[in-house]
Design an enzyme around this catalytic site. Structure first.
Site, short mmCIF file in Angstrom:
data_model
loop_
_atom_site.label_atom_id
_atom_site.label_comp_id
_atom_site.label_asym_id
_atom_site.label_seq_id
_atom_site.Cartn_x
_atom_site.Cartn_y
_atom_site.Cartn_z
CE1 TYR A 56 90.43 10.73 23.05
CE2 TYR A 56 88.99 10.39 25.45
CZ TYR A 56 90.01 11.28 24.25
OH TYR A 56 88.87 11.79 23.36
N GLY A 63 90.15 12.19 20.78
CA GLY A 63 89.64 12.21 19.46
C GLY A 63 90.64 11.16 18.53
CG HIS A 86 87.88 21.38 20.36
ND1 HIS A 86 89.30 21.24 19.91
CD2 HIS A 86 87.90 20.40 20.73
CE1 HIS A 86 89.63 19.52 19.89
NE2 HIS A 86 88.96 18.71 19.85
NE ARG A 287 33.34 19.80 17.62
CZ ARG A 287 33.32 18.50 16.99
NH1 ARG A 287 33.41 17.28 17.17
NH2 ARG A 287 33.51 18.88 15.89
#
Length: 516
Positions: A56, A63, A86, A287
């Site tokens: 891969y 993908g 991309h 406070r």
């Protein structure tokens, strides 16, 4: 440009180095160890590329297309194509500092030796940063899973000499022209290298690191403005006593209370809590300031722990392991970073909210214990700071919308292969807006509180020395004091710059000593 040099090694980087490169133009060098690690991991990738079995990212598609085996003659084209396809971002350009952080952090992972990228590719990344060349990256295109894909792709496209980039003079030109002008040869990508340049959480991480730096300043600034507001409202500083915070030992709470006490030391205003309009207790916004500011500080500390882990990480898929294996993994998922980005947006919104409540109290004659309505010079003829509070309220309302978490969302992509994503980039983008807004909100409180303190001084009461230092520095920065109505926006802008640049903290520390 800052002449400081950041040396990139194999074991990650620091938040300080990210800021130095992204914001201050620090130069980058690759360590000898990094170059050696890059060369060693590349030998492993080259050996796998020569084998017939598909691996891969080396000899397959990506993908949902990972099942296709790619022959040697198409692999260089495959790597170029993944970058080109991309680089599909849209929308406005992302800020220069974000792109520089993105590129630097990708280089950090590449230099780890776990990505299989050649040393010359890493050197080109450093050369582009050192030349002040900034790829054009767009707002939309990352889902925060498989990395910040589109933003990183636009950066990789510049390395190839394609697409557009901004030169050191701020002019956008074709990337190839800019590389040539600086004597940088475009990269010819080989097996796995295109994929390795895209697969990381670098954009969201860079924005997290810079947001943390900005928020540290804003939290200290907010401790100061809270103290000024308490003083102007003739509040009591007894609630800041260390023994009260020791019995609820959240670290940030004690730090904020100590900061406020230091600012209020020597005040002639805080002893009037029980004078003409006696109060049993101050309002919560006064406070409980240490509790709110402190909880935010503790959240910052947790986010910094996550950022530190990510800065030490090598985020890629697949990765080259020390034993020579190349393994697929899910380390690119942005969930750890996305969560803390959302946490920070929540605490920033709440800090803005409590600042605004104190501002409103300073302007309301029924709750300000003797201050004029809206701190106006001649109420009725003058409106004073009425609309400054409107502006602050609008910012707070926007902060609440920005606090809605992006990381609770997911949307499937890549034909359901990438079926759960982090939305971390989106979390980072909205946090940047929240941080900008918070600076403005703190600035409005500062502007109101300093005016109120000056009015008290005119009434015969003596502010704390640190308060006087803050007032003097703010006035010198261009934000004027009490008087008839005037064009207010320039004063608020000056106060915003004063806070954002850390000058409020710098103004009081000669009196208080270093504040946390």
């Amino acid at each position: 440009m800052d002449m400081h040099t950041v040396v990139v090694g194999t074991s990650g980087t620091t938040a300080e180095d990210v800021v130095a490169v992204a914001r201050h133009g620090a130069r980058i060098e690759l360590s000898t160890a990094a170059v050696e690690a890059l060369a060693a991991s590349r030998l492993i990738v080259d050996a796998l590329a020569a084998k017939p079995e598909p691996v891969y990212g080396v000899s397959t598609g990506f993908g949902a297309l990972a099942s296709r085996h790619i022959g040697p003659e198409l692999r260089a084209q495959l790597q170029r194509n993944i970058v080109r396809s991309h680089a599909a971002g849209m929308g406005p350009r992302v800020e220069r500092e974000v792109v520089r952080a993105l590129m630097f952090l990708r280089l950090k992972t590449v230099a780890s030796g776990h990505t299989g990228v050649r040393p010359e590719v890493a050197q080109t990344m450093a050369d582009v940063l050192n030349a002040g060349i900034t790829p054009v990256v767009h707002e939309y295109g990352s889902l925060g899973c498989s990395g910040d894909l589109a933003p990183l792709s636009h950066c990789a496209l510049t390395l190839m000499g394609e697409g557009d980039a901004e030169g050191p003079d701020g002019t956008v030109r074709p990337a190839g022209e800019l590389l040539a002008a600086h004597g940088i040869a475009p990269v010819e990508l080989r097996e796995k290298e295109g994929l390795a340049l895209l697969n990381g959480t670098d954009g969201m991480l860079g924005m997290l690191v810079m947001a943390l730096a900005d928020l540290r300043n804003l939290y200290t600034s907010a401790d100061i403005t809270a103290a000024l507001s308490l003083e102007a409202l003739l509040g009591t500083d007894k609630v800041l006593a260390p023994e009260l915070h020791a019995i609820r030992p959240h670290p940030g709470q004690g730090v904020s209370a100590e900061n406020m006490l230091r600012v209020l030391a020597g005040s002639g205003l805080t002893g009037h809590h029980q004078d003409d309009a006696p109060r049993v207790q101050d309002a919560y916004s006064v406070r409980c300031a240490p509790q709110v500011n402190g909880a935010g500080r503790d959240t910052l500390d947790y986010a910094a722990v996550v950022a530190g882990r990510e800065l030490a990480s090598s985020v890629d898929n697949p990765v080259v392991l020390p034993d020579g294996r190349v393994e697929s993994n899910g380390n690119f998922h942005g969930a750890p970073v996305a969560y803390v980005l959302d946490f920070l947006a929540i605490v920033a919104a709440d800090l803005g909210s409590i600042c605004e409540r104190r501002t409103d109290r300073l302007l309301d004659k029924n709750r300000s214990h003797g201050l004029p309505p809206f701190l106006a010079h001649d109420a009725g003829v003058d409106s004073g700071l009425m609309i400054a509070q409107y502006t602050q309220a609008a910012l707070v309302s926007e902060m609440k919308r920005l606090a809605v978490p992006a990381s609770a969302d997911s949307i499937p992509s890549s034909a359901m292969q990438e079926d759960h994503v982090s939305m971390g980039w989106s979390a980072a983008r909205k946090l940047r807006t929240a941080v900008d807004n918070l600076a403005r909100i703190v600035a409005v409180e500062l502007y109101a509180a300093t005016r109120a303190v000056e009015i008290r001084a005119a009434q015969g009461l003596t502010p704390a020395p640190a308060s006087q230092a803050a007032v003097a520095a703010l006035r010198a920065a261009g934000a004027q004091g009490p008087g008839p109505d005037r064009f207010l926006a320039p004063d608020l802008a000056a106060a915003d710059t004063f806070v954002r640049e850390g000058r409020l903290v710098e103004a009081v520390e000669p009196v208080t000593g270093p504040l946390a």
